[in-house]
Design a protein around this motif. Structure first.
Motif, short mmCIF file in Angstrom:
data_model
loop_
_atom_site.label_atom_id
_atom_site.label_comp_id
_atom_site.label_asym_id
_atom_site.label_seq_id
_atom_site.Cartn_x
_atom_site.Cartn_y
_atom_site.Cartn_z
N GLU A 1 0.00 1.05 1.54
CA GLU A 1 -1.11 1.55 2.35
C GLU A 1 -1.15 0.89 3.73
O GLU A 1 -1.50 1.52 4.73
CB GLU A 1 -2.44 1.28 1.64
CG GLU A 1 -2.61 2.05 0.34
CD GLU A 1 -3.90 1.69 -0.36
OE1 GLU A 1 -4.72 2.59 -0.59
OE2 GLU A 1 -4.08 0.48 -0.66
N VAL B 1 -5.92 -3.78 -1.77
CA VAL B 1 -5.12 -2.93 -0.88
C VAL B 1 -3.64 -3.13 -1.21
O VAL B 1 -3.17 -4.25 -1.42
CB VAL B 1 -5.38 -3.27 0.59
CG1 VAL B 1 -4.46 -2.46 1.51
CG2 VAL B 1 -6.84 -2.99 0.94
N LEU C 1 -9.68 -2.44 6.93
CA LEU C 1 -10.24 -1.66 5.83
C LEU C 1 -10.89 -0.38 6.34
O LEU C 1 -10.78 0.68 5.70
CB LEU C 1 -11.25 -2.50 5.05
CG LEU C 1 -10.69 -3.69 4.25
CD1 LEU C 1 -11.83 -4.50 3.66
CD2 LEU C 1 -9.75 -3.20 3.16
#
Length: 580
Positions: A481, A511, A573
């Motif tokens: 990601e 993550v 984020l």
């Protein structure tokens, strides 16, 4: 994950055989490596994407009440012989023998095996409904494998099979799977359409394809932009474009058309539109009994329309299959070579099917069954008998009236990644898969089957999501990601410390992050990760750290943005949450 512990093997050039973007980019990004024609090794990066696809599928299958099992890749021929598909499936079915000379197949699909399980495991109506699925390797011996994972010989597929007491219950199971598929492709971040489709060799009476929209798609999808209507072009109903046939206004005239064996040439020579011409397609149906003659049919379509062979194949008399007639067969039945044949005055009787629009045409042009001649002013009832067999024979075209009665149709290309079928009792009948109903009497199980091309989804997602730099994975499918790119990893302790700190913070937040600690030049790192397609890239460098910032860039963004080091986690984020 740290890049030094991973396997990153990107290429500057794609192999010459790679014709489409997904094949080129998956190879260049180090996701696949060819082993043989249509057979690939899935390298660590590619396998990470596959596992994410499988995870979404498993989640939604279980949410829909399906139970996972695992069926073998190798299947005994006896089951395929029971259903008749041993003979019918064709050369794509790879047949093998074991050391004892017994016949087996490498499974292209699992209807036979799952129905065998059901007939041995399901005995009572109290056990129903049931839905079993597995994610397993399939093999189809494609004549010409191409386009990388899009049309390979070995691939991974999720196939599910529902079993119900009656048709009404089976339709409910179908609807549950349809909804699950909608959720699956929505979660993957793909632009797709669910379209009504032909059931094909699988059989059954209700079917939908799930098509990822892409300009390189092999399928043509027909839809109404103003309503919910959507169908594969093979199934889309083509309406009659002429509400009522006008009276004859021209005499039948034989005109010279030297060398004009194509409709376009005839139109240009006669200065008439293609829409005023009727073309005759000669097809042949082989006899059911050896020694009988081949039957020749004439299919009549407007010259600007294309034959839909799937529709034609559903007409009584053509259901067992047909081929286009040979030149010799055409000469024998029409009296001339191809290019000038027509429905008036054939040398031998032929069976004729007329498209809906052609049935309402008047004063049309057609072949005269004589080399270098056509008729103008041809009319039904006067020059040739009224059509007795009228059918929808053609492909729809953009602008046709929508079959739902609202607006006009549009056409776009798509890549089939999923297909759901209502099978009925096709397989349970052949394999005698029954259960005892409430009265204690045996009844056939009603079935549905539901497939998703797991590895094909990788190619379809890339075809829809790429640019000149490489892949742009939707977040849900990306191998990682976030990637952190430290500039000067081996030279700056401050860079190492900040990159590692952010890496550990992101990991703690769940993550899927990779720290590129290869100590490569910035240009090399950036090019690799743009090619691979990670959604978010964070760059940490000495110069920016002195200014108290790091750089943040989404894969789909045109430029990076500077953010305060103290807000690095929060901003990363937020960028990730905004990713598609």
């Amino acid at each position: 994950m740290r890049a030094s512990q991973f396997h990153i093997s990107t290429l500057k050039e794609a192999p010459a055989e790679a014709e489409i973007a997904s094949h080129q980019l998956m190879t260049r990004a180090g996701m696949i490596r060819k082993l043989a024609g249509g057979i690939y090794n899935y390298m660590p990066l590619g396998l990470r994407v596959i596992r994410k696809v499988e995870g979404i599928i498993r989640d939604e299958m279980q949410r829909a009440g399906a139970l996972e099992l695992l069926m073998p890749l190798v299947q005994p021929a006896e089951l395929w012989q029971e259903t008749g598909r041993w003979e019918l499936y064709g050369p794509e079915l790879l047949r093998i023998k074991d050391r004892h000379g017994r016949d087996f197949v490498l499974q292209p699909t699992s209807e036979e095996v799952i129905t065998d399980i059901a007939r041995n495991e399901i005995h009572s109506w109290r056990q129903l409904p049931k839905n079993f699925f597995h994610i397993q390797t399939k093999f189809r011996d494609e004549r010409r494998p191409r386009f990388g994972v899009m049309r390979g010989r070995e691939f991974t597929m999720k196939d599910a099979y529902s079993f119900d007491r009656d048709e009404a219950s089976a339709q409910k199971s179908y609807d549950v799977m349809y909804s699950a598929y909608m959720r699956i492709f929505e979660r993957m971040g793909l632009t797709f359409r669910a379209v009504a489709a032909d059931t094909g060799s699988i059989g059954g009476s209700r079917s939908h394809e799930f098509q990822v929209i892409a300009d390189t798609g092999e399928d043509l999808l027909v839809y109404n932009p103003d309503t919910q209507y959507a169908a594969n072009i093979e199934l889309a109903e083509a309406p009659c474009l002429i509400a009522e046939r006008a009276a004859a206004a021209q005499p039948l005239t034989k005109v010279s058309t030297p060398g004009a064996g194509k409709c376009d040439a005839v139109a240009e020579m006669l200065k008439l539109p293609l829409s005023q011409q009727v073309k005759t397609l000669a097809i042949a149906v082989e006899p059911e009994t050896a020694g009988q003659p081949v039957e020749i049919w004439a299919l009549l379509l407007r010259a600007d329309h294309d034959l839909n062979e799937i529709k034609a194949g559903k007409i009584e008399g053509l259901k067992r299959g047909f081929r286009f007639a040979t030149d010799d067969e055409i000469v024998a039945h029409f009296g001339c070579r191809p290019g000038f044949i027509g429905p008036i005055g054939t040398a031998k009787p032929v069976r004729t099917i007329v498209d809906r629009t052609v049935a309402n045409m008047n004063d049309f042009v057609c072949g005269a069954n004589e080399a270098d001649f056509h008729y103008t002013g041809a009319n039904w009832g006067r020059d040739l008998p009224e059509p007795t067999l009228v059918a929808d024979l053609r492909n729809v075209v953009a602008g046709d009236p929508s079959p739902d009665g609202n607006g006009s149709l549009a056409i776009q290309r798509g890549i089939e990644v999923g297909h759901v079928f209502y099978l009925g009792t096709k397989y349970s009948s052949a394999l005698k898969a029954t259960y005892l109903d409430e009265t204690g009497k045996p009844a056939l199980l009603e079935m549905g089957c539901y497939g998703i091309g797991v590895t094909r989804l990788l190619g379809a997602a890339i075809e829809q999501n790429h640019d000149a730099k490489g892949i742009m994975w939707p977040r849900a499918l990306a191998p990682f990601e976030v990637v952190i790119c430290p500039v000067g990893w081996g030279k700056s302790e401050a860079v190492r410390d900040e990159a590692t700190r952010l890496y550990e913070q992101l990991q703690a937040q769940g993550v899927d992050v990779l720290l590129d600690d290869r100590d490569e030049r910035p240009g090399v790192m950036f090019a690799d990760w743009e090619l691979i397609g990670v959604p978010v890239r964070v760059t940490v460098g000495d110069r920016s750290l002195k200014d108290g910032v790091i750089e943040l860039q989404g894969r789909r963004d045109s430029a990076s943005a500077k953010v305060e080091v103290a807000r690095g986690l929060e901003e990363t984020l937020a960028k990730l949450a905004a990713a598609v």
